[in-house]
Write an enzyme that holds these catalytic residues in place. Structure first.
Site, PDB file in Angstrom:
ATOM      1  N   ALA A 123      43.542  37.809  25.651  1.00 32.16           N
ATOM      2  CA  ALA A 123      42.980  36.550  24.507  1.00 32.16           C
ATOM      3  C   ALA A 123      42.695  34.929  25.492  1.00 32.16           C
ATOM      4  CB  ALA A 123      43.547  35.974  23.074  1.00 32.16           C
ATOM      5  N   LEU A 124      41.341  35.740  25.975  1.00 33.96           N
ATOM      6  CA  LEU A 124      40.985  33.850  26.705  1.00 33.96           C
ATOM      7  C   LEU A 124      39.760  33.270  25.344  1.00 33.96           C
ATOM      8  CD1 LEU A 124      41.179  32.121  28.505  1.00 33.96           C
ATOM      9  CD2 LEU A 124      38.547  33.725  29.544  1.00 33.96           C
ATOM     10  N   GLU A 126      37.848  31.218  23.299  1.00 33.05           N
ATOM     11  CA  GLU A 126      37.385  30.449  21.900  1.00 33.05           C
ATOM     12  C   GLU A 126      36.345  30.489  21.554  1.00 33.05           C
ATOM     13  OE1 GLU A 126      40.348  27.121  22.548  1.00 33.05           O
ATOM     14  OE2 GLU A 126      41.869  28.276  23.624  1.00 33.05           O
ATOM     15  N   GLY A 130      33.826  30.362  26.041  1.00 29.59           N
ATOM     16  CA  GLY A 130      32.938  31.140  26.590  1.00 29.59           C
ATOM     17  C   GLY A 130      33.229  31.567  28.120  1.00 29.59           C
ATOM     18  N   ARG A 242      37.315  44.332  36.434  1.00 30.46           N
ATOM     19  CA  ARG A 242      35.595  43.899  36.633  1.00 30.46           C
ATOM     20  C   ARG A 242      35.421  45.410  36.862  1.00 30.46           C
ATOM     21  NH1 ARG A 242      34.874  37.749  37.018  1.00 30.46           N
ATOM     22  NH2 ARG A 242      34.909  37.106  35.154  1.00 30.46           N
ATOM     23  N   GLY A 339      11.064  58.633  23.515  1.00 31.62           N
ATOM     24  CA  GLY A 339      10.228  58.318  23.254  1.00 31.62           C
ATOM     25  C   GLY A 339      10.435  57.822  22.070  1.00 31.62           C
ATOM     26  N   GLU A 363      33.755  40.318  29.793  1.00 34.75           N
ATOM     27  CA  GLU A 363      34.740  40.213  31.062  1.00 34.75           C
ATOM     28  C   GLU A 363      33.508  39.287  32.305  1.00 34.75           C
ATOM     29  OE1 GLU A 363      35.919  43.545  32.244  1.00 34.75           O
ATOM     30  OE2 GLU A 363      36.742  43.980  30.441  1.00 34.75           O
ATOM     31  N   GLY A 364      32.948  38.352  31.472  1.00 33.52           N
ATOM     32  CA  GLY A 364      31.968  37.489  32.231  1.00 33.52           C
ATOM     33  C   GLY A 364      30.746  38.047  32.070  1.00 33.52           C
TER      34      GLY A 364
HETATM   35  N1  COS Z   1      41.251  34.236  41.969  1.00 35.86           N
HETATM   36  C1  COS Z   1      41.887  33.131  41.873  1.00 35.86           C
HETATM   37  N2  COS Z   1      42.337  32.262  41.764  1.00 35.86           N
HETATM   38  C2  COS Z   1      41.369  31.811  40.992  1.00 35.86           C
HETATM   39  C3  COS Z   1      39.625  32.284  40.707  1.00 35.86           C
HETATM   40  C4  COS Z   1      40.184  33.622  41.073  1.00 35.86           C
HETATM   41  N3  COS Z   1      39.339  34.405  41.057  1.00 35.86           N
HETATM   42  N4  COS Z   1      38.430  31.786  40.225  1.00 35.86           N
HETATM   43  C5  COS Z   1      38.909  30.068  40.388  1.00 35.86           C
HETATM   44  N5  COS Z   1      39.822  30.542  41.252  1.00 35.86           N
HETATM   45  C6  COS Z   1      40.996  28.530  40.782  1.00 35.86           C
HETATM   46  C7  COS Z   1      40.181  27.742  41.887  1.00 35.86           C
HETATM   47  O1  COS Z   1      40.026  28.460  43.223  1.00 35.86           O
HETATM   48  C8  COS Z   1      41.087  26.440  41.250  1.00 35.86           C
HETATM   49  O2  COS Z   1      41.938  26.128  42.096  1.00 35.86           O
HETATM   50  P1  COS Z   1      42.033  24.902  42.458  1.00 35.86           P
HETATM   51  O3  COS Z   1      42.639  24.368  40.876  1.00 35.86           O
HETATM   52  O4  COS Z   1      43.479  24.990  43.346  1.00 35.86           O
HETATM   53  O5  COS Z   1      41.390  24.425  43.291  1.00 35.86           O
HETATM   54  C9  COS Z   1      41.095  26.758  39.958  1.00 35.86           C
HETATM   55  O6  COS Z   1      41.168  28.056  38.955  1.00 35.86           O
HETATM   56  C10 COS Z   1      39.690  27.132  38.888  1.00 35.86           C
HETATM   57  O7  COS Z   1      38.687  27.114  39.834  1.00 35.86           O
HETATM   58  P2  COS Z   1      36.942  26.795  38.853  1.00 35.86           P
HETATM   59  O8  COS Z   1      36.793  24.835  40.041  1.00 35.86           O
HETATM   60  O9  COS Z   1      36.031  27.239  39.447  1.00 35.86           O
HETATM   61  O10 COS Z   1      36.843  26.579  37.448  1.00 35.86           O
HETATM   62  P3  COS Z   1      35.912  26.319  37.217  1.00 35.86           P
HETATM   63  O11 COS Z   1      36.182  25.897  36.051  1.00 35.86           O
HETATM   64  O12 COS Z   1      34.492  25.922  37.728  1.00 35.86           O
HETATM   65  O13 COS Z   1      35.287  28.573  36.097  1.00 35.86           O
HETATM   66  C11 COS Z   1      34.163  30.404  36.530  1.00 35.86           C
HETATM   67  C12 COS Z   1      34.948  29.213  37.315  1.00 35.86           C
HETATM   68  C13 COS Z   1      32.493  30.613  36.294  1.00 35.86           C
HETATM   69  C14 COS Z   1      34.303  31.538  38.250  1.00 35.86           C
HETATM   70  C15 COS Z   1      35.227  31.253  35.796  1.00 35.86           C
HETATM   71  O14 COS Z   1      35.177  29.872  34.166  1.00 35.86           O
HETATM   72  C16 COS Z   1      34.608  31.826  34.485  1.00 35.86           C
HETATM   73  O15 COS Z   1      35.109  32.636  36.093  1.00 35.86           O
HETATM   74  N6  COS Z   1      34.401  31.998  33.419  1.00 35.86           N
HETATM   75  C17 COS Z   1      33.855  33.350  32.784  1.00 35.86           C
HETATM   76  C18 COS Z   1      35.564  33.392  32.510  1.00 35.86           C
HETATM   77  C19 COS Z   1      35.194  35.056  31.714  1.00 35.86           C
HETATM   78  O16 COS Z   1      35.084  36.676  32.115  1.00 35.86           O
HETATM   79  N7  COS Z   1      35.072  35.495  30.363  1.00 35.86           N
HETATM   80  C20 COS Z   1      34.889  36.542  29.815  1.00 35.86           C
HETATM   81  C21 COS Z   1      36.178  36.716  28.498  1.00 35.86           C
HETATM   82  S1  COS Z   1      37.003  37.230  28.960  1.00 35.86           S
HETATM   83  S2  COS Z   1      37.256  39.213  28.532  1.00 35.86           S
END
Ligand code: COS
Length: 385
Positions: A123-124, A126, A130, A242, A339, A363-364
């Site tokens: 659960a991520l 909210e 998203g 993924r 069709g 999952e993103g």
């Molecule tokens: N593995 C390890 N660390 C990671 C990572 C990964 N795959 N992706 C990001 N991080 C780390 C970054 O390095 C950063 O670390 P520092 O704070 O030390 O710099 C921190 O996490 C934050 O990363 P970032 O600044 O890139 O975060 P953002 O808020 O910009 O978010 C995305 C980035 C878009 C990648 C993230 O919000 C995401 O994955 N969203 C999709 C979520 C999702 O898949 N939802 C589906 C529902 S769950 S089934």
């Protein structure tokens, strides 16, 4: 194509296929139509010892890797993506423990999962968080030997059915994503409740609900790893999951191609089977080529993960993006080949087309996948001279 699978991998694939074709396929339309949670099929999977593939042997599992996981998921998705999603989402709930759990946490939650006695959920998401995973607002406040959680999680697969949920919550609001932590919350804990079963376009055998946390009090040893590591736990969980979403896409698309090709052999128009027309052959040729490319990438990425690289974020995003976009197009084309028949609920491809859509979202989203790949490329190329 021969992917040089080991004997064990072939046996596992055959076992999962047998369940998909003998147990899932005959009832998938009913599961979809009546939105039935597939408890009986989960019991079959447990009996076949398929619930602990990726769980280490010391915790009652088979101790297998990502490659074996994708083979099983692909096979199950040939039967029904709703059922396969239920199975996969349980592992999604388990990844935080597999990757970051303490020995005690693993010993408590993994053996019953591996036996198929319990399900997990992750659960991520909210209402306001998203794609922007860092925007979660659920909080976890330390109170002596306990944490008290408050917030709402949305669109959680297996919620209400799963015995344990891994929940991402803020332990330090001021730090935002870097103040997130991961917890295990059990279905029977005080203060956890579940919303109504959501009505979905596809994967209707799977269950999706809200998780509502109201002063939900859990012992402090339910914290996974340490405070502040929740965002990393989340990202690594998704990186690991993924290739599984990609495998579901490959299985689904293969099933759609099988339906369309078999139909094209039988369907006569202009005095000949429609398979003899190039217009139809081209659609089938595109599907077959794209499916094989997605399968090859899925297996390659799974084997890459099994080589235990330090960072596999880009590869996980690439395979999810490529395979799920492929499955959407392949299922659309399967409907096109068939069709009017393809559009009728009497035939399975309309369900496949509905099921494919979520793969591009959960999952993103595939837009976020492109962002993740772009960020990784930017990092790679900025290091190069
Ligand atoms: N593995 C390890 N660390 C990671 C990572 C990964 N795959 N992706 C990001 N991080 C780390 C970054 O390095 C950063 O670390 P520092 O704070 O030390 O710099 C921190 O996490 C934050 O990363 P970032 O600044 O890139 O975060 P953002 O808020 O910009 O978010 C995305 C980035 C878009 C990648 C993230 O919000 C995401 O994955 N969203 C999709 C979520 C999702 O898949 N939802 C589906 C529902 S769950 S089934």
């Amino acid at each position: 194509m021969d992917y040089l699978l080991t004997e064990e991998q072939q046996m596992l694939q055959e076992l999962a296929r047998q369940i998909a074709y003998e147990r899932i396929k005959p009832i998938r339309a009913q599961l979809d139509e009546e939105e039935i949670f597939p408890r009986d099929i989960l019991a079959d999977l447990a009996q076949a010892d398929l619930c602990g593939t990726i769980v280490p042997e010391e915790f009652g599992g088979l101790g297998l890797g990502c490659m074996e996981n994708v083979l099983v998921l692909e096979a199950l998705a040939e039967g029904c993506v709703g059922v396969a999603t239920t199975y996969a989402a349980s592992f999604l709930g388990a990844y935080p423990l597999l990757l970051y759990g303490s020995e005690d946490q693993k010993a408590k939650y993994l053996p019953p999962l591996a036996k198929g006695e319990v399900l997990g959920a992750f659960a991520l998401t909210e209402p306001q968080a998203g794609s922007d995973a860092g925007a979660i607002a659920t909080t976890a406040v330390k109170d002596g030997d306990f944490y008290v959680l408050n917030g709402t999680k949305q669109w959680i697969t297996n919620a209400g059915e799963a015995e344990f949920n891994t929940i991402i919550a803020l332990t330090d609001r001021a730090k935002g994503a870097r103040g997130a932590s991961a917890f295990v919350v059990e279905k029977s804990d005080p203060g956890i409740s579940f919303g109504k079963k959501e009505k979905k376009m596809g994967i209707r055998a799977s269950v999706t609900r809200e998780i509502i946390l109201e002063d939900c009090r859990i012992p402090k040893d339910r914290l996974i790893s340490r405070e502040g590591l929740g965002f990393i736990v989340t990202m690594k969980t998704l990186d690991n999951a993924r290739p599984g979403a990609a495998a579901l896409a490959v299985g689904l698309a293969q099933s759609a191609l099988d339906e369309a090709a078999n139909f094209a052999k039988e369907r006569q128009q202009f005095g000949a089977p429609i398979f003899s027309f190039q217009a139809v052959q081209h659609l089938l040729a595109n599907m077959a080529t794209q499916i094989e490319a997605a399968r090859a990438l899925t297996y390659a990425v799974a084997r890459h993960l099994d080589s235990k690289p330090k960072d596999y974020t880009k590869e996980g995003a690439m395979v999810k993006l490529f395979a799920t976009d492929m499955a959407m197009q392949a299922t659309i084309d399967a409907v096109q080949v068939m069709g009017g028949h393809g559009y009728m609920r009497e035939y399975p491809v309309e369900k496949m087309m509905r099921d494919a859509k979520i793969l591009q979202i959960y999952e993103g989203t595939n837009q976020i996948m492109r962002n993740v790949i772009g960020l990784a490329l930017n990092k790679e190329y900025s290091k190069k001279k």
